[in-house]
Design an enzyme around this catalytic site. Structure first.
Site, short mmCIF file in Angstrom:
data_model
loop_
_atom_site.label_atom_id
_atom_site.label_comp_id
_atom_site.label_asym_id
_atom_site.label_seq_id
_atom_site.Cartn_x
_atom_site.Cartn_y
_atom_site.Cartn_z
N GLU A 284 -5.61 3.44 -22.39
CA GLU A 284 -5.62 4.76 -21.73
C GLU A 284 -4.76 5.80 -22.41
O GLU A 284 -5.01 7.00 -22.25
CB GLU A 284 -5.20 4.62 -20.26
N HIS B 34 -5.48 7.37 -14.12
CA HIS B 34 -4.06 7.11 -13.78
C HIS B 34 -3.53 8.19 -12.84
O HIS B 34 -2.50 8.81 -13.10
CB HIS B 34 -3.20 7.02 -15.04
N ASP C 225 -7.99 2.60 -12.00
CA ASP C 225 -7.22 3.82 -12.22
C ASP C 225 -6.46 3.73 -13.54
O ASP C 225 -5.80 4.68 -13.94
CB ASP C 225 -6.23 4.01 -11.06
N ARG D 83 -1.96 -1.94 -14.06
CA ARG D 83 -1.88 -1.64 -15.50
C ARG D 83 -3.17 -2.14 -16.15
O ARG D 83 -3.67 -3.21 -15.81
CB ARG D 83 -0.68 -2.35 -16.15
P1 NAD Z 1 6.74 -4.38 -7.04
O1 NAD Z 1 7.73 -4.79 -8.07
O2 NAD Z 1 7.23 -3.94 -5.70
O3 NAD Z 1 5.68 -5.56 -6.81
C1 NAD Z 1 5.12 -6.30 -7.85
C2 NAD Z 1 4.85 -7.70 -7.33
O4 NAD Z 1 4.19 -8.42 -8.36
C3 NAD Z 1 6.12 -8.47 -6.97
O5 NAD Z 1 6.01 -9.01 -5.67
C4 NAD Z 1 6.19 -9.57 -8.02
O6 NAD Z 1 6.76 -10.78 -7.54
C5 NAD Z 1 4.70 -9.74 -8.34
N1 NAD Z 1 4.48 -10.45 -9.59
C6 NAD Z 1 5.25 -10.49 -10.70
N2 NAD Z 1 4.69 -11.30 -11.62
C7 NAD Z 1 3.56 -11.80 -11.07
C8 NAD Z 1 2.58 -12.71 -11.52
N3 NAD Z 1 2.67 -13.29 -12.73
N4 NAD Z 1 1.54 -12.99 -10.69
C9 NAD Z 1 1.47 -12.42 -9.45
N5 NAD Z 1 2.39 -11.56 -8.98
C10 NAD Z 1 3.42 -11.26 -9.77
O7 NAD Z 1 5.87 -3.25 -7.72
P2 NAD Z 1 4.97 -2.13 -7.00
O8 NAD Z 1 5.80 -0.92 -6.76
O9 NAD Z 1 4.23 -2.76 -5.89
O10 NAD Z 1 3.98 -1.76 -8.20
C11 NAD Z 1 2.99 -2.68 -8.64
C12 NAD Z 1 2.40 -2.17 -9.95
O11 NAD Z 1 1.69 -0.94 -9.70
C13 NAD Z 1 3.45 -1.79 -11.00
O12 NAD Z 1 3.79 -2.90 -11.78
C14 NAD Z 1 2.75 -0.73 -11.82
O13 NAD Z 1 2.16 -1.38 -12.93
C15 NAD Z 1 1.65 -0.21 -10.91
N6 NAD Z 1 1.77 1.23 -10.59
C16 NAD Z 1 0.69 2.01 -10.84
C17 NAD Z 1 0.73 3.37 -10.53
C18 NAD Z 1 -0.47 4.27 -10.75
O14 NAD Z 1 -0.35 5.50 -10.66
N7 NAD Z 1 -1.65 3.73 -11.01
C19 NAD Z 1 1.91 3.92 -9.99
C20 NAD Z 1 2.99 3.07 -9.74
C21 NAD Z 1 2.92 1.71 -10.04
#
Ligand code: NAD
Length: 334
Positions: free
Chosen positions: A263, A295, A258, A234
């Site tokens: 955005e 994105h 990305d 994000r």
């Molecule tokens: P997920 O929930 O499986 O993993 C997120 C991880 O972050 C978890 O292990 C959690 O414990 C950890 N976390 C939470 N708070 C934290 C902190 N303060 N410090 C460090 N780690 C922390 O999520 P995911 O499916 O792996 O997705 C990760 C991120 O990717 C999403 O939050 C989303 O913002 C982003 N995303 C982007 C796109 C894109 O197209 N660019 C698409 C999907 C998701």
């Protein structure tokens, strides 16, 4: 069910229509985003279906509720754009797609790493202009380099697996340890240690009050000079102004993003004929060692298929009065 589907592009319509053929919901596609001005389009629809940039705030929800909407169906995982408390107060159920593209996002992060390292974005243009000079295209081997992964959930773990295949060492930081990452040889450390020892830092944690501007001037002080910073998570995980200063001083050697904090004003639209007013974004685009995509990390055929399938499974659960595992309520943090 009659569903008003907002923020739709040609590709959304195709994947949603294909997935809807067995269920035959009455889908009406709208190109605009849902907000206070466009909520009127959903009059008489029991459900609205929205994506990441729709503004599902309290006034919008009130307008929807007053015209009969009882269900908000998110086609994404994040729900920071929905006022869940207002939805609950108005008796509106909210459902989402919690995971749809972990491989796609991790693979896109790798694409940014490889392109920035080997300057493929620059080589592409040079060769088309008949410039075959190698000056300025020097890269480094990924083998034996250290990758620091912040957030080792679904996407961060897959990135770790891929980078392990390149022969990288993995450092990790998360509020919870992932045993699968440790089994891979990944070592959990505190953030300052990760910042100080990583050649590449990739962000995969959600945006929360704790992670807002995780990469700020103080963090940039701690990083290894010349680091490659990747953000496919994000935009607001990064203080963009501080990162621009880091790029200008050379402390940050490469930036691949990305996502971008502002955005929603830019991404998913063709603004090629417009004067872009965001000077911070425009400054970012001037660096040769910065690669920005709009994105698109999630944007694979598999992801659009998964989004559509889960969306209709969620609608079916709610319509038939079954508990829906993908329902989100006010007390759940994003
Ligand atoms: P997920 O929930 O499986 O993993 C997120 C991880 O972050 C978890 O292990 C959690 O414990 C950890 N976390 C939470 N708070 C934290 C902190 N303060 N410090 C460090 N780690 C922390 O999520 P995911 O499916 O792996 O997705 C990760 C991120 O990717 C999403 O939050 C989303 O913002 C982003 N995303 C982007 C796109 C894109 O197209 N660019 C698409 C999907 C998701």
């Amino acid at each position: 069910m009659k569903v008003a589907v907002f923020s739709t592009k040609v590709y959304d319509r195709k994947f949603l229509s294909d997935a809807n053929s067995p269920t035959q919901h009455e889908l009406v596609f709208f190109e605009p985003r849902l907000n206070r001005d466009t909520a009127i389009l959903a009059a008489g629809f029991p459900a609205v279906c929205v994506f990441v940039h729709d503004q599902v705030d309290a006034p919008t929800l009130e307008l929807l509720a007053s015209r009969g909407t009882r269900l908000v169906v998110l086609r994404c995982a994040g729900f920071n754009n929905v006022d869940l408390q207002a939805a609950a107060d108005l008796g509106i159920t909210v459902v989402r797609v919690p995971a749809y593209s972990p491989y796609g996002v991790a693979e896109h992060a790798v694409g940014l790493i490889l392109s920035l390292n080997r300057k493929i974005h620059r080589a592409y243009n040079r060769v088309r202009e008949g410039n075959f000079s190698l000056d300025g295209l020097l890269g480094f081997n990924l083998h034996e380099r250290t990758v620091g992964i912040v957030g080792t959930g679904k996407i961060g773990l897959i990135l770790g697996q891929i980078m392990k295949g390149f022969g990288c060492h993995i450092l990790a930081y998360d509020v919870y340890r992932n045993p699968e990452l440790e089994a891979l040889g990944g070592k959990y450390v505190e953030l300052p240690e990760l910042f100080a020892n990583s050649d590449i830092i990739s962000l995969h944690c959600p945006l929360t009050p704790e992670t807002h501007h995780l990469i700020n001037a103080e963090a940039i002080e701690q990083i290894k000079p010349g680091v490659m910073l990747i953000n496919t998570s994000r935009g607001a995980l990064i203080d963009t102004q501080a990162v621009i200063e880091g790029l200008k001083s050379g402390k940050i050697g490469y930036l691949g993003v990305d996502v971008y904090e502002q955005e929603s004003e830019l991404f998913f639209e063709d603004l090629s004929g417009a004067i872009i007013q965001d000077d911070i974004f425009q400054r970012l685009t001037t660096f040769p060692n910065v690669l920005i995509t709009g994105h698109q990390a999630f944007f694979t055929a598999e992801a659009l298929h998964n989004i559509a399938e889960t969306t209709f499974a969620n609608i079916a659960d709610i319509e038939q009065g079954r508990p829906c595992a993908n329902e989100i309520r006010a007390q759940v943090s994003a």
